[in-house]
Design a protein around this motif. Structure first.
Motif, PDB file in Angstrom:
ATOM      1  N   HIS A 128       0.817  -1.214   0.000  1.00 34.63           N
ATOM      2  CA  HIS A 128       0.000   0.000   0.000  1.00 34.63           C
ATOM      3  C   HIS A 128       0.852   1.266   0.000  1.00 34.63           C
ATOM      4  CE1 HIS A 128      -3.705  -2.199   0.392  1.00 34.63           C
ATOM      5  NE2 HIS A 128      -3.335  -2.758   1.524  1.00 34.63           N
ATOM      6  N   LEU A 129       2.108   1.133   0.362  1.00 38.07           N
ATOM      7  CA  LEU A 129       2.980   2.304   0.395  1.00 38.07           C
ATOM      8  C   LEU A 129       3.430   2.737  -0.986  1.00 38.07           C
ATOM      9  CD1 LEU A 129       5.250   1.362   3.443  1.00 38.07           C
ATOM     10  CD2 LEU A 129       3.184   2.774   3.420  1.00 38.07           C
ATOM     11  N   LEU A 130       3.271   1.869  -2.007  1.00 27.92           N
ATOM     12  CA  LEU A 130       3.722   2.193  -3.353  1.00 27.92           C
ATOM     13  C   LEU A 130       2.676   1.728  -4.361  1.00 27.92           C
ATOM     14  CD1 LEU A 130       6.013   3.366  -5.076  1.00 27.92           C
ATOM     15  CD2 LEU A 130       6.974   1.059  -5.231  1.00 27.92           C
ATOM     16  N   PRO A 131       1.921   2.638  -4.960  1.00 28.96           N
ATOM     17  CA  PRO A 131       0.916   2.237  -5.962  1.00 28.96           C
ATOM     18  C   PRO A 131       1.575   1.570  -7.163  1.00 28.96           C
ATOM     19  CG  PRO A 131       0.552   4.497  -5.210  1.00 28.96           C
ATOM     20  CD  PRO A 131       1.872   4.071  -4.662  1.00 28.96           C
ATOM     21  N   GLU A 132       0.848   0.656  -7.761  1.00 27.70           N
ATOM     22  CA  GLU A 132       1.372  -0.080  -8.902  1.00 27.70           C
ATOM     23  C   GLU A 132       1.498   0.839 -10.123  1.00 27.70           C
ATOM     24  OE1 GLU A 132       0.342  -4.143 -11.472  1.00 27.70           O
ATOM     25  OE2 GLU A 132      -0.966  -3.454  -9.848  1.00 27.70           O
ATOM     26  N   GLY A 133       2.602   0.687 -10.843  1.00 28.05           N
ATOM     27  CA  GLY A 133       2.848   1.489 -12.041  1.00 28.05           C
ATOM     28  C   GLY A 133       3.443   2.854 -11.770  1.00 28.05           C
ATOM     29  N   THR A 134       3.993   3.070 -10.592  1.00 26.63           N
ATOM     30  CA  THR A 134       4.589   4.363 -10.266  1.00 26.63           C
ATOM     31  C   THR A 134       5.914   4.534 -11.000  1.00 26.63           C
ATOM     32  OG1 THR A 134       3.600   4.262  -8.061  1.00 26.63           O
ATOM     33  CG2 THR A 134       5.385   5.835  -8.392  1.00 26.63           C
ATOM     34  N   PRO A 135       6.163   5.673 -11.644  1.00 24.04           N
ATOM     35  CA  PRO A 135       7.469   5.902 -12.291  1.00 24.04           C
ATOM     36  C   PRO A 135       8.609   5.844 -11.281  1.00 24.04           C
ATOM     37  CG  PRO A 135       5.845   7.508 -13.012  1.00 24.04           C
ATOM     38  CD  PRO A 135       5.208   6.757 -11.880  1.00 24.04           C
ATOM     39  N   GLN A 136       9.725   5.331 -11.701  1.00 28.02           N
ATOM     40  CA  GLN A 136      10.851   5.131 -10.782  1.00 28.02           C
ATOM     41  C   GLN A 136      11.341   6.424 -10.117  1.00 28.02           C
ATOM     42  OE1 GLN A 136      13.985   2.942 -12.702  1.00 28.02           O
ATOM     43  NE2 GLN A 136      12.797   1.030 -12.785  1.00 28.02           N
ATOM     44  N   PRO A 137      11.389   7.566 -10.812  1.00 26.24           N
ATOM     45  CA  PRO A 137      11.856   8.782 -10.113  1.00 26.24           C
ATOM     46  C   PRO A 137      10.947   9.205  -8.957  1.00 26.24           C
ATOM     47  CG  PRO A 137      11.989   9.065 -12.493  1.00 26.24           C
ATOM     48  CD  PRO A 137      11.220   7.808 -12.259  1.00 26.24           C
ATOM     49  N   LEU A 138       9.670   8.803  -9.008  1.00 28.59           N
ATOM     50  CA  LEU A 138       8.727   9.214  -7.963  1.00 28.59           C
ATOM     51  C   LEU A 138       8.615   8.211  -6.828  1.00 28.59           C
ATOM     52  CD1 LEU A 138       5.778  10.594 -10.129  1.00 28.59           C
ATOM     53  CD2 LEU A 138       7.627  11.876  -9.042  1.00 28.59           C
ATOM     54  N   ILE A 139       9.278   7.056  -6.941  1.00 30.00           N
ATOM     55  CA  ILE A 139       9.123   6.015  -5.921  1.00 30.00           C
ATOM     56  C   ILE A 139       9.536   6.476  -4.526  1.00 30.00           C
ATOM     57  CG2 ILE A 139      10.017   3.764  -5.186  1.00 30.00           C
ATOM     58  CD1 ILE A 139       9.865   2.844  -8.059  1.00 30.00           C
ATOM     59  N   MET A 141       9.707   9.480  -3.221  1.00 28.90           N
ATOM     60  CA  MET A 141       8.797  10.503  -2.721  1.00 28.90           C
ATOM     61  C   MET A 141       7.444   9.915  -2.341  1.00 28.90           C
ATOM     62  SD  MET A 141       8.443  13.686  -1.965  1.00 28.90           S
ATOM     63  CE  MET A 141       9.858  14.398  -2.799  1.00 28.90           C
ATOM     64  N   LEU A 142       6.910   9.010  -3.162  1.00 30.52           N
ATOM     65  CA  LEU A 142       5.614   8.422  -2.865  1.00 30.52           C
ATOM     66  C   LEU A 142       5.660   7.538  -1.628  1.00 30.52           C
ATOM     67  CD1 LEU A 142       4.076   7.521  -6.351  1.00 30.52           C
ATOM     68  CD2 LEU A 142       3.326   9.245  -4.730  1.00 30.52           C
ATOM     69  N   ILE A 143       6.751   6.828  -1.433  1.00 31.41           N
ATOM     70  CA  ILE A 143       6.867   5.994  -0.236  1.00 31.41           C
ATOM     71  C   ILE A 143       6.840   6.863   1.021  1.00 31.41           C
ATOM     72  CG2 ILE A 143       8.423   4.488   1.047  1.00 31.41           C
ATOM     73  CD1 ILE A 143       9.277   3.235  -1.555  1.00 31.41           C
ATOM     74  N   ILE A 144       7.546   8.005   0.964  1.00 31.53           N
ATOM     75  CA  ILE A 144       7.555   8.909   2.121  1.00 31.53           C
ATOM     76  C   ILE A 144       6.155   9.478   2.361  1.00 31.53           C
ATOM     77  CG2 ILE A 144       8.475  11.072   3.025  1.00 31.53           C
ATOM     78  CD1 ILE A 144      11.060  10.492   1.507  1.00 31.53           C
ATOM     79  N   ILE A 145       5.487   9.901   1.287  1.00 37.94           N
ATOM     80  CA  ILE A 145       4.153  10.492   1.418  1.00 37.94           C
ATOM     81  C   ILE A 145       3.159   9.473   1.957  1.00 37.94           C
ATOM     82  CG2 ILE A 145       2.216  11.467   0.134  1.00 37.94           C
ATOM     83  CD1 ILE A 145       4.249  12.792  -1.708  1.00 37.94           C
ATOM     84  N   GLU A 146       3.172   8.244   1.405  1.00 40.98           N
ATOM     85  CA  GLU A 146       2.242   7.218   1.852  1.00 40.98           C
ATOM     86  C   GLU A 146       2.530   6.787   3.290  1.00 40.98           C
ATOM     87  OE1 GLU A 146      -0.432   6.075   0.437  1.00 40.98           O
ATOM     88  OE2 GLU A 146      -0.161   7.352  -1.315  1.00 40.98           O
TER      89      GLU A 146
END
Length: 227
Positions: A128-139, A141-146
């Motif tokens: 749940h911390l990383l949505p499927e299909g997330t671009p690698q440069p955003l991984i 940042m998204l993990i921190i946000i989630e």
């Protein structure tokens, strides 16, 4: 002695003894446990029907693992609902207007759902911390946000319940104060304010019921993600 608007949210006391414990115990005294030698009356039948319908509606989206929480979630729903409704009566104290009290329910129950998810389904829970299909440069940042969003959940649960009940109580007190003030100077305005007060009280009754349901519904959604 002049009283402030927020004095109604202070813990009550009588002859120096705190009354917070009776305020917390009182909701359970209003529900009578079933007994094998008692005949079901209208109140007990209605109470049983409401509990069964609520439990069925709440647990329908969950799998069998989440059905173990039926007693906990239903009991907490009845407790919060009764406490919110009792707080609307005159000369009463509403413990659910205290953020510490609400966090005392939200944090342990949310933590329990997370522990269950990490124990039984660690891959799905961490996914749940990383949505499927997330671009690698955003991984990163998204993990921190989630992660921040996940840890804010119990705080949001407690703050939502506290803020809604506190705002309603303050509005009722402000409008009622205006009614008493305008009685001698502007009777027509006082009557209009009294009508607004009655409508606001009705709205606050609905808010008390809805907020208790929303609190339990969000807990069930967090549980659904981890079972």
């Amino acid at each position: 002695m002049s009283l402030g608007l927020f004095d109604q949210f202070m813990s009550p006391s009588l002859m120096g003894l705190p009354l917070i414990v009776p305020a917390l115990i009182l909701p359970w005294m209003l529900f009578f446990p079933p007994h094998s030698r008692w005949l079901n009356g209208r109140f007990s039948t209605l109470q049983g029907w409401f509990i069964s319908q609520f439990a069925r509606q709440l647990l329908m989206p969950l799998n069998k693992g989440g059905h173990k929480w039926a007693v906990v979630l239903t009991s907490l729903m009845l407790y919060l609902l009764t406490m919110n409704m009792l707080g609307l009566l005159p000369y009463t104290f509403t413990p659910t207007t205290q953020l510490s009290f609400n966090l005392g329910f939200a944090v342990p129950l949310w933590m329990a759902t997370m522990i269950i998810g990490l124990r039984d389904r660690p891959t799905t829970t961490l996914g749940h911390l990383l949505p499927e299909g997330t671009p690698q440069p955003l991984i990163p940042m998204l993990i921190i946000i989630e992660t921040i969003s996940m840890w804010i959940r119990p705080l949001a649960l407690g703050v939502r319940l506290t803020a809604n009940l506190t705002a309603g109580h303050l509005l009722i007190q402000l409008v009622s104060t205006a009614v008493f003030t305008l009685l001698t100077t502007a009777s027509l305005t006082a009557v209009l304010a009294l009508v607004a007060l009655l409508l606001l009280t009705t709205l606050e009754v609905a808010v008390a019921m809805i907020q208790a349901y929303v609190f339990i519904l969000l807990l069930s959604l967090y549980l659904q993600e981890n079972v």
